[in-house]
Design a protein around this motif. Structure first.
Motif, PDB file in Angstrom:
ATOM      1  N   MET A 202      -5.023  -2.672   0.641  1.00  0.00           N
ATOM      2  CA  MET A 202      -3.677  -2.151   0.404  1.00  0.00           C
ATOM      3  C   MET A 202      -3.117  -1.624   1.711  1.00  0.00           C
ATOM      4  O   MET A 202      -3.789  -0.885   2.420  1.00  0.00           O
ATOM      5  CB  MET A 202      -3.758  -1.021  -0.615  1.00  0.00           C
TER       6      MET A 202
ATOM      7  N   ASN B 169      -0.103  -5.171  -1.083  1.00  0.00           N
ATOM      8  CA  ASN B 169      -1.290  -5.873  -0.595  1.00  0.00           C
ATOM      9  C   ASN B 169      -0.922  -6.628   0.662  1.00  0.00           C
ATOM     10  O   ASN B 169       0.230  -6.978   0.881  1.00  0.00           O
ATOM     11  CB  ASN B 169      -1.760  -6.885  -1.642  1.00  0.00           C
TER      12      ASN B 169
ATOM     13  N   LYS C 144      11.363  -7.512  -3.201  1.00  0.00           N
ATOM     14  CA  LYS C 144      11.541  -7.049  -4.581  1.00  0.00           C
ATOM     15  C   LYS C 144      11.118  -5.595  -4.707  1.00  0.00           C
ATOM     16  O   LYS C 144      11.769  -4.796  -5.396  1.00  0.00           O
ATOM     17  CB  LYS C 144      10.693  -7.896  -5.526  1.00  0.00           C
ATOM     18  N   LEU C 145      10.016  -5.234  -4.053  1.00  0.00           N
ATOM     19  CA  LEU C 145       9.548  -3.855  -4.140  1.00  0.00           C
ATOM     20  C   LEU C 145      10.545  -2.916  -3.490  1.00  0.00           C
ATOM     21  O   LEU C 145      10.828  -1.827  -3.996  1.00  0.00           O
ATOM     22  CB  LEU C 145       8.180  -3.735  -3.463  1.00  0.00           C
TER      23      LEU C 145
ATOM     24  N   ARG D 186       5.002  -3.042  -9.876  1.00  0.00           N
ATOM     25  CA  ARG D 186       4.578  -4.394  -9.542  1.00  0.00           C
ATOM     26  C   ARG D 186       4.441  -5.235 -10.795  1.00  0.00           C
ATOM     27  O   ARG D 186       4.830  -6.401 -10.810  1.00  0.00           O
ATOM     28  CB  ARG D 186       3.247  -4.345  -8.806  1.00  0.00           C
TER      29      ARG D 186
ATOM     30  N   LEU E 285       7.681  -6.403 -11.963  1.00  0.00           N
ATOM     31  CA  LEU E 285       8.279  -7.446 -11.134  1.00  0.00           C
ATOM     32  C   LEU E 285       7.504  -8.741 -11.224  1.00  0.00           C
ATOM     33  O   LEU E 285       7.913  -9.751 -10.673  1.00  0.00           O
ATOM     34  CB  LEU E 285       8.307  -7.002  -9.668  1.00  0.00           C
TER      35      LEU E 285
ATOM     36  N   LEU F 166       4.224  -9.000 -10.155  1.00  0.00           N
ATOM     37  CA  LEU F 166       3.267  -9.121  -9.061  1.00  0.00           C
ATOM     38  C   LEU F 166       1.912  -8.603  -9.517  1.00  0.00           C
ATOM     39  O   LEU F 166       1.815  -7.809 -10.444  1.00  0.00           O
ATOM     40  CB  LEU F 166       3.724  -8.279  -7.870  1.00  0.00           C
ATOM     41  N   LYS F 167       0.882  -9.031  -8.803  1.00  0.00           N
ATOM     42  CA  LYS F 167      -0.454  -8.547  -9.154  1.00  0.00           C
ATOM     43  C   LYS F 167      -0.608  -7.088  -8.721  1.00  0.00           C
ATOM     44  O   LYS F 167       0.086  -6.630  -7.821  1.00  0.00           O
ATOM     45  CB  LYS F 167      -1.512  -9.382  -8.432  1.00  0.00           C
ATOM     46  N   PRO F 168      -1.529  -6.359  -9.328  1.00  0.00           N
ATOM     47  CA  PRO F 168      -1.688  -4.949  -8.935  1.00  0.00           C
ATOM     48  C   PRO F 168      -2.254  -4.810  -7.526  1.00  0.00           C
ATOM     49  O   PRO F 168      -2.743  -5.770  -6.937  1.00  0.00           O
ATOM     50  CB  PRO F 168      -2.669  -4.393  -9.982  1.00  0.00           C
ATOM     51  N   LEU F 169      -2.189  -3.601  -7.029  1.00  0.00           N
ATOM     52  CA  LEU F 169      -2.626  -3.348  -5.661  1.00  0.00           C
ATOM     53  C   LEU F 169      -4.125  -3.512  -5.529  1.00  0.00           C
ATOM     54  O   LEU F 169      -4.893  -3.092  -6.381  1.00  0.00           O
ATOM     55  CB  LEU F 169      -2.257  -1.917  -5.259  1.00  0.00           C
ATOM     56  N   LYS F 170      -4.529  -4.099  -4.443  1.00  0.00           N
ATOM     57  CA  LYS F 170      -5.953  -4.212  -4.157  1.00  0.00           C
ATOM     58  C   LYS F 170      -6.332  -2.999  -3.331  1.00  0.00           C
ATOM     59  O   LYS F 170      -5.807  -2.771  -2.257  1.00  0.00           O
ATOM     60  CB  LYS F 170      -6.233  -5.472  -3.333  1.00  0.00           C
TER      61      LYS F 170
END
Lengths: 87, 377
Positions: free
Chosen positions: A1, A19, A29-30, B367, B370, B372-376
């Motif tokens: 992250m 990420n 988008k974020l 996320r 939207l 998107l995949k979750p944070l790693k």
């Protein structure tokens, strides 16, 4: 992250966690979610390098190691500088 | 010079007509190669030729916000300001749909309110497909009547802010316009009569429980198609999901009445076993109606857009309330509890929205919304 800092030189500074395999399109988008502008109105660049939507942040990181902040012209589409504060 | 408005042109809304397009989009158009090459020295006649060559509409696209040729031609029309007759000709012509849309767009920008409604509403009957360039550069499919609806109800289209026009009912109350008469009104009345006849035919099929759902849905799909075409009522909010509108429209009340009649007969025996009589019957009828809609919607789409597997499973679990569930009730109980256990585990893995750190949980929630995949971590 990683955490990316974006600045539009007009007072909006935004820190976004993402990420490193997210694309610039996802980052837009974020940022849109956080600032309220529309995602397709946002342009993200570093100095004069405008990043296209399919580039991943991993790639931007590797190619622009030592560029500092520089002034960027702001149009109606918000232009954000990528900061170097990768958490 | 190429970018100066015709000195003989009238000012629109008190300003240079080219100012209807905002400054930045305007400068993008002026820098565009299509504008520089093709739109130099165009007159009304040569503009028609260029318009016939159009094959898509759209606003600005791409990272650089490049304008589409459609926008360049709109700009050119604003610059040369063709006569109203010419614009009406553009709209009336039937052969070239993009010329029609171009004329409609120009009229929407420059015309007076009553003219706009008068000339654009007939275009609601044009169902032809139109290609639209989306802001990220890909093409989307839309239709002429959808575009017209957007022009009449929204105030921003193709990256140009549309001037404010009075609402239709204001003009009607002023007496400037007549009440809107849909061309499909006659068709709709015919359909209502047909529905009455259908209702009697369908009630006989209720006897067979297994075939109930299968027998009902083809008829319902057919009705749904009819209703889709006839319910083109302008005052609807097209932001809402179209299927949902279709269900919720005028037809739905009629259907619910019909369903209620049917359900009252069927469920009287079944529901008395499980629950209290009076109050629960209303609630279940509502829920059944809703679930049937949901089931139909799923059937029609055949794909669940929900990312969370748990939500999907829950949906299936609840929607099996009708015939099937009542037959195989005993077998379902142990299965459901197993599914619930799996559901909770899946939620923890997938979304990451229940991470202990609230910031990360919040980020993951955004996320997920939207896509998107979750944070790693």
């Amino acid at each position: 992250m990683i955490e990316v800092v974006l600045n539009d030189r007009l007072g909006k500074k935004v820190r976004v966690k993402c990420n490193d395999d997210d694309t610039i399109g996802d980052l837009k988008k974020l940022v849109a979610a956080q600032t309220g502008t529309r995602a397709d109105k946002i342009r993200i660049q570093k100095w004069y390098t405008v990043y296209k939507d399919h580039i991943t942040l991993k790639i931007t990181r590797s190619t622009t190691e030592d560029m500092g902040f520089e002034y960027a012209e702001v149009h109606y589409s918000s232009i954000y500088e990528l900061g170097r504060d990768y958490g | 010079m190429a970018n100066r408005t015709d000195p003989a042109a009238k000012s629109i809304r008190g300003t240079n007509p080219q100012n209807l397009v905002e400054k930045i989009v305007r400068s993008k158009i002026y820098q565009n190669t299509y504008w520089k090459e093709q739109c130099f020295g165009l007159t009304a006649e040569t503009l028609v030729d260029k318009a016939m060559e159009l094959d898509h509409i759209g606003g600005t696209y791409g990272g650089n916000r490049k304008p589409t040729p459609f926008m360049c031609l709109v700009m050119k029309m604003l610059q040369i300001q063709p006569e109203k007759d010419i614009v009406v000709e553009f709209i009336k012509n039937d052969d070239y749909k993009y010329v029609r849309v171009l004329g409609a767009f120009y009229l929407r920008l420059t015309g007076i309110d009553s003219d706009i409604y008068r000339y654009l509403e007939p275009l609601y009957n044009d169902y032809r497909k139109v290609r639209r360039k989306s802001p990220d550069g890909n093409f989307m499919l839309t239709h002429v009547d959808e575009v017209i609806d957007e022009l009449l109800t929204r105030d921003y289209s193709c990256d140009i802010a549309l001037p404010r026009i009075k609402k239709r009912w204001t003009l009607e109350s002023l007496g400037v316009l007549d009440a809107r008469k849909s061309v499909l009104e006659d068709d709709f009345e015919e359909e209502e009569e047909k529905d009455e006849m259908e209702q009697d035919g369908l009630e006989e099929e209720v006897a067979h429980e297994k075939d109930y759902y299968r027998a009902r849905s083809p008829a319902r799909e057919r009705e749904r198609d009819w209703r889709r075409d006839s319910h083109r009522h302008r005052d609807w909010d097209y932001d809402r999901d179209r299927d949902y509108d279709r269900e919720r429209g005028r037809g739905r009340d009629r259907e619910r009445d019909r369903d209620r009649d049917r359900d009252r007969d069927r469920d009287r025996y079944r529901l008395r076993e499980e629950k209290e009589y009076g109050y629960e019957r209303e609630r279940d009828r509502e829920r059944e109606g809703r679930e049937r809609d949901r089931r139909d919607r799923e059937r029609g789409r055949r794909r669940s857009h929900s990312r969370s597997r748990s939500r999907e499973r829950k949906r299936h679990g609840r929607s099996s309330m009708s015939p099937r569930r009542h037959e195989a009730e005993d077998g379902n109980a142990p299965e459901e509890s197993k599914k619930k256990g799996k559901k909770e585990k899946k939620e923890k893995k997938d979304d990451g929205t229940d991470h202990p750190d609230p910031e990360i949980a919040e980020a993951n929630r955004i996320r997920a919304s939207l896509g998107l995949k979750p944070l790693k971590l």
